[in-house]
Motif scaffolding. Structure first.
Motif, PDB file in Angstrom:
ATOM      1  N   PRO A  59       0.838  -1.204   0.000  1.00  0.00           N
ATOM      2  CA  PRO A  59       0.000   0.000   0.000  1.00  0.00           C
ATOM      3  C   PRO A  59       0.876   1.258   0.000  1.00  0.00           C
ATOM      4  N   PRO A  60       0.301   2.383  -0.398  1.00  0.00           N
ATOM      5  CA  PRO A  60       1.081   3.628  -0.447  1.00  0.00           C
ATOM      6  C   PRO A  60       1.444   4.086   0.961  1.00  0.00           C
ATOM      7  N   THR A  61       2.447   4.949   1.022  1.00  0.00           N
ATOM      8  CA  THR A  61       2.863   5.529   2.286  1.00  0.00           C
ATOM      9  C   THR A  61       2.798   7.043   2.186  1.00  0.00           C
ATOM     10  N   GLY A  62       2.645   7.703   3.329  1.00  0.00           N
ATOM     11  CA  GLY A  62       2.763   9.157   3.421  1.00  0.00           C
ATOM     12  C   GLY A  62       1.637   9.942   2.801  1.00  0.00           C
ATOM     13  N   THR A  63       1.828  11.269   2.849  1.00  0.00           N
ATOM     14  CA  THR A  63       0.915  12.229   2.256  1.00  0.00           C
ATOM     15  C   THR A  63       1.757  13.231   1.489  1.00  0.00           C
ATOM     16  N   PRO A  64       1.638  13.344   0.191  1.00  0.00           N
ATOM     17  CA  PRO A  64       0.716  12.616  -0.671  1.00  0.00           C
ATOM     18  C   PRO A  64       1.042  11.118  -0.679  1.00  0.00           C
ATOM     19  N   ALA A  65       0.066  10.344  -1.105  1.00  0.00           N
ATOM     20  CA  ALA A  65       0.239   8.893  -1.150  1.00  0.00           C
ATOM     21  C   ALA A  65       1.360   8.558  -2.127  1.00  0.00           C
ATOM     22  N   THR A  66       2.376   7.843  -1.636  1.00  0.00           N
ATOM     23  CA  THR A  66       3.531   7.483  -2.440  1.00  0.00           C
ATOM     24  C   THR A  66       3.461   6.000  -2.779  1.00  0.00           C
ATOM     25  N   TYR A  67       3.252   5.718  -4.058  1.00  0.00           N
ATOM     26  CA  TYR A  67       3.214   4.348  -4.557  1.00  0.00           C
ATOM     27  C   TYR A  67       4.586   4.046  -5.147  1.00  0.00           C
ATOM     28  N   ARG A  68       5.290   3.104  -4.599  1.00  0.00           N
ATOM     29  CA  ARG A  68       6.610   2.720  -5.099  1.00  0.00           C
ATOM     30  C   ARG A  68       6.447   1.927  -6.397  1.00  0.00           C
ATOM     31  N   ALA A  69       7.343   2.171  -7.335  1.00  0.00           N
ATOM     32  CA  ALA A  69       7.330   1.475  -8.622  1.00  0.00           C
ATOM     33  C   ALA A  69       8.732   0.978  -8.929  1.00  0.00           C
ATOM     34  N   ASP A  70       8.825   0.082  -9.890  1.00  0.00           N
ATOM     35  CA  ASP A  70      10.131  -0.473 -10.241  1.00  0.00           C
ATOM     36  C   ASP A  70      11.095   0.573 -10.780  1.00  0.00           C
ATOM     37  N   ARG A  71      10.594   1.611 -11.418  1.00  0.00           N
ATOM     38  CA  ARG A  71      11.457   2.632 -12.013  1.00  0.00           C
ATOM     39  C   ARG A  71      11.371   3.979 -11.301  1.00  0.00           C
ATOM     40  N   GLY A  72      10.539   4.090 -10.274  1.00  0.00           N
ATOM     41  CA  GLY A  72      10.371   5.368  -9.590  1.00  0.00           C
ATOM     42  C   GLY A  72       9.202   5.331  -8.635  1.00  0.00           C
ATOM     43  N   VAL A  73       8.362   6.373  -8.691  1.00  0.00           N
ATOM     44  CA  VAL A  73       7.202   6.456  -7.810  1.00  0.00           C
ATOM     45  C   VAL A  73       6.051   7.161  -8.517  1.00  0.00           C
ATOM     46  N   LEU A  74       4.843   6.921  -8.012  1.00  0.00           N
ATOM     47  CA  LEU A  74       3.667   7.704  -8.368  1.00  0.00           C
ATOM     48  C   LEU A  74       3.221   8.394  -7.090  1.00  0.00           C
ATOM     49  N   LEU A  75       2.994   9.691  -7.170  1.00  0.00           N
ATOM     50  CA  LEU A  75       2.540  10.475  -6.033  1.00  0.00           C
ATOM     51  C   LEU A  75       1.114  10.923  -6.299  1.00  0.00           C
ATOM     52  N   LEU A  76       0.208  10.570  -5.408  1.00  0.00           N
ATOM     53  CA  LEU A  76      -1.199  10.918  -5.558  1.00  0.00           C
ATOM     54  C   LEU A  76      -1.623  11.784  -4.386  1.00  0.00           C
ATOM     55  N   ASP A  77      -2.092  12.992  -4.677  1.00  0.00           N
ATOM     56  CA  ASP A  77      -2.616  13.896  -3.662  1.00  0.00           C
ATOM     57  C   ASP A  77      -4.081  14.143  -4.006  1.00  0.00           C
ATOM     58  N   GLN A  78      -4.960  13.316  -3.436  1.00  0.00           N
ATOM     59  CA  GLN A  78      -6.379  13.434  -3.767  1.00  0.00           C
ATOM     60  C   GLN A  78      -6.968  14.744  -3.274  1.00  0.00           C
ATOM     61  N   LYS A  79      -6.495  15.248  -2.160  1.00  0.00           N
ATOM     62  CA  LYS A  79      -7.016  16.503  -1.614  1.00  0.00           C
ATOM     63  C   LYS A  79      -6.829  17.645  -2.607  1.00  0.00           C
ATOM     64  N   ASN A  80      -5.682  17.650  -3.300  1.00  0.00           N
ATOM     65  CA  ASN A  80      -5.386  18.704  -4.264  1.00  0.00           C
ATOM     66  C   ASN A  80      -5.547  18.241  -5.708  1.00  0.00           C
ATOM     67  N   SER A  81      -6.112  17.063  -5.910  1.00  0.00           N
ATOM     68  CA  SER A  81      -6.382  16.507  -7.243  1.00  0.00           C
ATOM     69  C   SER A  81      -5.144  16.502  -8.136  1.00  0.00           C
ATOM     70  N   SER A  82      -4.033  16.006  -7.588  1.00  0.00           N
ATOM     71  CA  SER A  82      -2.810  15.976  -8.392  1.00  0.00           C
ATOM     72  C   SER A  82      -2.210  14.580  -8.417  1.00  0.00           C
ATOM     73  N   LEU A  83      -1.531  14.325  -9.517  1.00  0.00           N
ATOM     74  CA  LEU A  83      -0.873  13.054  -9.751  1.00  0.00           C
ATOM     75  C   LEU A  83       0.470  13.354 -10.421  1.00  0.00           C
ATOM     76  N   ILE A  84       1.539  12.772  -9.872  1.00  0.00           N
ATOM     77  CA  ILE A  84       2.867  12.956 -10.440  1.00  0.00           C
ATOM     78  C   ILE A  84       3.512  11.582 -10.588  1.00  0.00           C
ATOM     79  N   ALA A  85       3.958  11.277 -11.789  1.00  0.00           N
ATOM     80  CA  ALA A  85       4.695  10.043 -12.051  1.00  0.00           C
ATOM     81  C   ALA A  85       6.154  10.423 -12.238  1.00  0.00           C
ATOM     82  N   LEU A  86       7.026   9.767 -11.477  1.00  0.00           N
ATOM     83  CA  LEU A  86       8.461  10.027 -11.557  1.00  0.00           C
ATOM     84  C   LEU A  86       9.195   8.756 -11.959  1.00  0.00           C
ATOM     85  N   ASP A  87       9.994   8.847 -13.003  1.00  0.00           N
ATOM     86  CA  ASP A  87      10.815   7.729 -13.466  1.00  0.00           C
ATOM     87  C   ASP A  87      12.269   8.163 -13.349  1.00  0.00           C
ATOM     88  N   PHE A  88      12.972   7.562 -12.381  1.00  0.00           N
ATOM     89  CA  PHE A  88      14.360   7.901 -12.115  1.00  0.00           C
ATOM     90  C   PHE A  88      15.349   6.872 -12.659  1.00  0.00           C
TER      91      PHE A  88
END
Length: 161
Positions: A59-88
């Motif tokens: 499950p995700p951790t923190g606020t915004p919700a941090t979903y770990r991925a094989d190449r990076g993370v997805l950050l979901l902030d439902q309160k502010n209706s934002s989504l950020i995908a990061l590939d590092f």
């Protein structure tokens, strides 16, 4: 004589002024552990990218919700209706880090955003600029124009079936 429980509850809530207003619940998350998301994008210079982010089953951790991925993370902030995908993944070998930023309704399986692509150390200010575009540009055409002015690209984050 005993009143049925339902009638008793109705009577009590009417007498106390009704049920307290609870805050509206957040909508269901478009992101779930274990999903596979595709980040497709084009930089301001016209370079095409397509990468796949396989989310961990945790499950995700923190606020915004941090979903770990094989190449990076997805950050979901439902309160502010934002989504950020990061590939590092490629940035660690000297390549570019990718950030696809989206602000808007969090419904559906595809999100059109603004792409920041840069070496890892240069990514934070570009990501801030990408998020700022959504505050000043309300239409896709306005976002495309603002992205071009700031030397940012465009991207799509989509859920794989």
């Amino acid at each position: 004589m005993r009143l049925p429980l339902a009638l008793l509850l109705v009577s009590c809530t009417a007498w106390t002024g009704g049920l307290a207003q609870l805050p509206a619940p957040l909508p269901l998350s478009p992101i779930q552990p274990g999903q596979v998301w595709t980040l497709s994008g084009t930089t301001a210079e016209g370079e095409l990218f397509q990468t796949t982010l396989r989310l961990s089953s945790q499950p995700p951790t923190g606020t915004p919700a941090t979903y770990r991925a094989d190449r990076g993370v997805l950050l979901l902030d439902q309160k502010n209706s934002s989504l950020i995908a990061l590939d590092f993944a490629d940035a660690q070998d000297g390549g570019l880090a990718l950030a696809c930023a989206y602000i808007g309704p969090l419904q559906g399986k595809a999100f059109e955003g603004v792409l920041a692509a840069a070496p890892l150390e240069n990514l934070p200010p570009l990501l801030e600029a990408a998020l700022a575009i959504f505050k000043v540009a309300s239409t896709p055409a306005d976002r495309a124009e603002a992205s071009a002015e700031l030397k940012l690209g465009h991207c799509t984050l989509s859920l794989e079936p």
